[in-house]
Design a protein around this motif. Sequence first.
Motif, mmCIF file in Angstrom:
data_model
loop_
_atom_site.group_PDB
_atom_site.id
_atom_site.type_symbol
_atom_site.label_atom_id
_atom_site.label_comp_id
_atom_site.label_asym_id
_atom_site.label_seq_id
_atom_site.Cartn_x
_atom_site.Cartn_y
_atom_site.Cartn_z
ATOM 1 N N SER A 10 0.814 -1.216 0.000
ATOM 2 C CA SER A 10 0.000 0.000 0.000
ATOM 3 C C SER A 10 0.847 1.265 0.000
ATOM 4 O O SER A 10 0.320 2.362 -0.178
ATOM 5 N N HIS A 12 3.036 1.921 -2.277
ATOM 6 C CA HIS A 12 3.478 2.130 -3.657
ATOM 7 C C HIS A 12 4.985 1.880 -3.764
ATOM 8 O O HIS A 12 5.757 2.785 -4.107
ATOM 9 N N GLY A 52 3.318 7.416 0.099
ATOM 10 C CA GLY A 52 2.537 6.296 -0.407
ATOM 11 C C GLY A 52 1.434 5.875 0.545
ATOM 12 O O GLY A 52 0.286 5.668 0.138
ATOM 13 N N ASP A 56 -2.781 6.218 0.006
ATOM 14 C CA ASP A 56 -3.769 5.134 0.045
ATOM 15 C C ASP A 56 -4.787 5.336 1.164
ATOM 16 O O ASP A 56 -5.942 4.911 1.046
ATOM 17 N N LYS A 71 -5.263 -2.669 -4.857
ATOM 18 C CA LYS A 71 -4.708 -1.891 -3.760
ATOM 19 C C LYS A 71 -5.114 -2.530 -2.433
ATOM 20 O O LYS A 71 -6.303 -2.771 -2.200
#
Length: 275
Positions: A10, A12, A52, A56, A71
């Motif tokens: 999550s 990235h 990141g 999310d 995701k």
Amino acid sequence: MSRALALLRSAHPEPGGAVTVAMTLLAAGAGHRGWRLATVAATVAATQLAVGWVNDWLDAERDRASGRLDKPVASGAVSARTAGIAGLLAALAVPILALPLGLPATLAISVAMVVALLYDWPLKNTAFSVLPYLISFGLLPAFVVLALPGAPAPPVWLIAAGALLGGGAHFANVLPDLADDAATGIRGLPHRIGATGSQLAAALLLLGATLTLVLGPPGPPSWSGLAAGAAAVVVLPWGWYAARRTEGRPVALFRAVVVVALIDVLLLVLSGRVT
């Protein structure tokens, strides 16, 4: 998927890892060694994790609505609350990790992180969505130089090249998700100027970064730099022409933009003397 792995996903990790590796290689080229090199890498990694995870956390409902089950937060593999707390802890760790490198470096990386977080909210959905990329990517190489003993002033050409590379990356990165973003109400600058405008903006910004990296350092350009610049000048118009000659999505131009972005990253890492 374990909870720990889902939490990592999550954040990235692909783009964040790429930025961390690029800045670590730049730091090694600039002369960082030992604990300084490790600290630069850890600090940059913490900024990428923070951005990141916060992204999310903020986008959880939107990702669920658009069916982004790839995701972890949207799929329920990790809770939005967990991602948000992880993002906060990573953000708080950034200045703590950077402090041994000196106050100028700490300020540079802290501002870069705060500005990047401002993209997550509220700038992502505005006409100013590119600004965090311009500022943060300009400050990342500045942080690498300021973290050297004596905190030497980073050269203007290096900051400009980082900013242009970041701006180009923003437009290129959004291209595959323009339709999904529009369906969930995202209206950043790429969405406002459309796919064609975003492709052109990405190409021009990345070409500008290439020329800056080739012509910016003191002394005559290297042969490798000239070859990379020539490749960028050829690849981008070819991609534009190929995209206009084909039906459907202009994949050729997107691929050309990615190639030039990779050229820019290599030039940035191999830019040699940066002080």
